[in-house]
Design an enzyme around this catalytic site. Structure first.
Site, PDB file in Angstrom:
ATOM      1  N   CYS A 106       0.803  -1.232   0.000  1.00 52.99           N
ATOM      2  CA  CYS A 106       0.000   0.000   0.000  1.00 52.99           C
ATOM      3  C   CYS A 106       0.835   1.282   0.000  1.00 52.99           C
ATOM      4  CB  CYS A 106      -0.965  -0.022   1.183  1.00 52.99           C
ATOM      5  SG  CYS A 106      -1.991  -1.499   1.139  1.00 52.99           S
ATOM      6  N   HIS A 141      -2.532   8.045   6.410  1.00 53.86           N
ATOM      7  CA  HIS A 141      -2.833   6.780   5.730  1.00 53.86           C
ATOM      8  C   HIS A 141      -4.172   6.253   6.283  1.00 53.86           C
ATOM      9  CE1 HIS A 141      -2.061   3.222   3.410  1.00 53.86           C
ATOM     10  NE2 HIS A 141      -2.051   2.445   4.471  1.00 53.86           N
ATOM     11  N   HIS A 197      -9.945   1.978   0.714  1.00 57.79           N
ATOM     12  CA  HIS A 197      -8.499   1.809   0.655  1.00 57.79           C
ATOM     13  C   HIS A 197      -8.165   1.258  -0.736  1.00 57.79           C
ATOM     14  CE1 HIS A 197      -4.453   0.981   1.396  1.00 57.79           C
ATOM     15  NE2 HIS A 197      -4.518   0.330   2.540  1.00 57.79           N
TER      16      HIS A 197
END
Lengths: 258, 400
Positions: free
Chosen positions: B160, B289, B323
């Protein structure tokens, strides 16, 4: 501006007997003793190959793995794990192993390397298909020009079932090098900035055939050049359309020490 | 590290097929998450899905045809992005432009269908090319082929943090003189592998996620393509936003759990500040994040506290778009650039009550009318791979 990268150490490992003869370079057996049992149990062959080669390269260069940024490259990464997960997804009732899922990412080897060595330095995992070796050398060059210091470069692959990429023969192999922006008494060779040759480069037909089926083996040229002292040698890094290459010369101090 | 100019950016996400849609989502602070439509899974799945029709891949490049390539093409064709890239190619030459694209799952959404065919027929479909669809580099190679770019072309894949790191790669390629401009970004699509995978880790929320909330209970997966064009700075692009630095680090802790005190994340943020020669007090906004997983948010909040203290305004965007995994770094850098361009501190969609363990300034609602000179955008991935992107207003803006 940096005029060349200093190669501080090289290491290759593979469980495949006979590959050393085919490639014309020294290949160590896979050594998993450096991998803690808890990680050894859950790590794949490509991750073990990457870590085994990387550990040897760091030891030979006399550097602390925990303080060295790293760059990992592989065409397929954890291809067999992904293959098994995709097969599992075809079943009427799917059971995905959480460990296999997090071990399927392309940076798995890089991650376990950082965990084993306690290294919190930057780490990148990358791929570029047939041009993976040329591009990882470019990335290493740009890293060293802009950051200086030393960099651990690791390239690794495993063999896959033929249905994934018919006609291609990927080998299970791990290469590693410690590179440096500056030469010192540990330097064994110098490597130029990668460039594009305007014509096809001379490659022995046996090796060419192997690289066409397994682009990671293109790093073999560079390792062969390091093993043979003498004039500057051209090491091809890719075979098709754009002929990326580097110039390699063994360090004079390394020749006298042999 | 010398700054580079960010001369164009585009994004296709659950918010829509243009950055204007992303800006609207940020301004309205209303979720674009919805129940999964693309395929079925045997558990509740709220996702950030791109629901519009994606463009066709032209015949000459059909070997790359998969949802990931189509999503990348949609972002390339959005707004003026393609014409800007083509102008740069014309100006510098095809071999002076790089393409560095991040992805976590590449064409696996399509590979899943190919595997169903394989199980039934004991062979893969005749037209399925793993090397051009499934492999990590496929989307970068597709975009380079689509644009006839011949400079360095590769994929970064660090879970990620992937596409945040493509900005770091581009800055190095430009600063080392290997490229004059680099097309970077991230592209990832929804697929069964990530839905089932995160579900196996017990990380999937069955409702729209609540980043940084005391009752957060997991993530929503999304899909997106975010592309940016980075160029060597010049008087011609002095009005463009700037990439100052990308701090990179590893947790050296665990494959899927973050460092418990956010040590690696703090290292990445501090590294970005050090590379740019800025202090924490100069940063006006931090895009978190903030996945809404229990451990990730706790780790990041401690890292923010350690580097910035409790004052700097922060927010997370995964309650808007989900996400988007390998794309989230690029998508959230783009959202941060929009916030800087339109003077708005984004909110945290889904946040109702800040976790009382967190001693940081997380905004639940957007604050329009706020100038942002310097901003940071965080992206942290599996394996403890961290990247913090440090952005600045244009030279013109900062000099005025």
């Amino acid at each position: 501006m940096m005029s060349s990268m200093a190669i501080q150490s090289v290491s290759v490992c593979s469980p495949e007997h006979g590959l050393a003869n085919q490639l014309g370079i020294t290949i160590n057996p896979l050594d998993i003793s450096c991998i803690p049992a808890s990680i050894r149990r859950r790590s794949s062959l490509p991750t073990r190959l990457a870590i085994s080669a990387a550990m040897t390269a760091c030891e030979q260069a006399g550097i602390k793995a925990s303080e060295t940024p790293s760059l990992f490259a592989s065409v397929g990464g954890e291809m067999l794990i992904t293959d098994q997960l995709c097969l599992e997804l075809t079943k009427p009732v799917v059971h995905i192993s959480p460990t296999q899922f997090h071990n399927s990412v392309h940076n798995t080897a890089a991650a376990y390397w950082s965990i084993i060595t306690g290294c919190q330095q930057a780490s990148t995992a990358m791929a570029a298909g047939d041009h993976t070796i040329a591009m990882v050398i470019i990335e290493a060059w740009s890293w060293l020009v802009t950051n200086g210091g030393k960099l651990l470069l690791v390239c690794y692959e495993e063999s896959w079932p033929d249905y994934i990429d018919p006609g291609n023969g990927y080998h299970s192999i791990g290469y590693a090098m410690v590179l440096s922006a500056e030469s010192d008494d540990k330097t064994i060779a110098h490597c130029s900035c990668p460039y594009v040759s305007d014509q096809p480069l001379q490659i022995t037909s046996g090796l060419k055939k192997l690289i066409m089926c397994d682009p990671l083996l293109a790093l073999t040229h560079l390792f062969q050049a390091i093993a043979k002292p003498g004039d500057v040698k051209v090491a091809p890094l890719s075979l098709d359309s754009r002929y990326w290459a580097v110039d390699v010369q063994v360090a004079s101090s390394h020749i006298s020490a042999r | 590290m010398r700054p580079v100019a960010i001369t164009e950016y585009q994004c296709v996400s659950a918010a829509g097929a243009e950055i204007s849609a992303l800006l609207s989502a940020v301004v309205e602070n209303q979720t674009r998450l919805a129940p999964l439509q693309l395929f079925n899974v045997p558990f509740p799945a709220i996702v950030g899905e791109v629901t519009g029709v994606l463009p066709e891949i032209r015949d000459e490049l059909k070997r790359y045809d998969c949802r990931n390539a189509r999503l990348a093409l949609a972002a390339l064709e959005a707004g003026h992005f393609r014409s800007s890239v083509e102008a740069v190619i014309e100006w510098y030459g095809t071999d002076r432009i790089g393409v560095v694209i991040g992805t976590s799952t590449s064409g696996i959404y399509n590979s899943e269908s190919a595997y169903r065919f394989f199980v039934e027929h004991r062979k893969m479909p005749d037209d399925y090319r793993f090397m051009h669809r499934h492999f990590i580099h496929a989307t970068a190679e597709f975009l380079a082929s689509e644009l006839a770019i011949t400079g360095p072309c590769y994929a970064v894949s660090t879970a990620c943090s992937t596409s945040a790191k493509t900005l770091a790669v581009a800055q190095r390629l430009i600063n080392s003189g290997l490229c004059d401009a680099v097309l970077v970004g991230g592209v990832d699509t929804l697929c069964r592998l990530t839905l089932f995978g995160f579900n196996s880790l017990e990380l999937v929320a069955d409702q729209p996620c609540q980043p940084m909330d005391e009752n957060r209970n997991g993530i929503n997966i999304g899909e997106a393509a975010g592309l940016l064009l980075l160029e060597t700075p010049s008087s011609d692009n002095a009005s463009a936003m700037q990439l100052l630095a990308v701090g990179e680090s590893c947790d050296a802790h665990h494959m899927s759990a973050p460092h418990p005190t956010g040590e690696g994340a703090a290292l990445a943020m501090q590294s970005a500040l050090d590379m740019a020669g800025l202090t924490a007090a100069q940063i006006d906004y931090v895009n978190l994040h903030a996945t809404a997983s229990r451990l990730n948010d706790l780790s990041e909040a401690q890292a923010i506290d350690n580097v910035f203290g409790s004052e700097v305004p922060c927010s997370g965007m995964k309650g808007l778009l989900g996400h988007t995994l390998g794309a989230c770094g690029a998508v959230e850098v783009i959202a941060t650039l929009l916030a800087m361009e339109y003077d708005i501190l984004p909110g945290t969609c889904g946040l109702q009550t800040l976790d009382p363990q967190f001693h940081i300034n997380v905004l639940a609602e957007p604050r329009p009318g706020t100038n942002i000179d310097y901003a940071m955008s965080n992206a942290f991935g599996f394996g403890g791979n961290n990247a913090s992107v440090l952005l600045a207003q244009s030279q013109q803006h900062l000099g005025s």
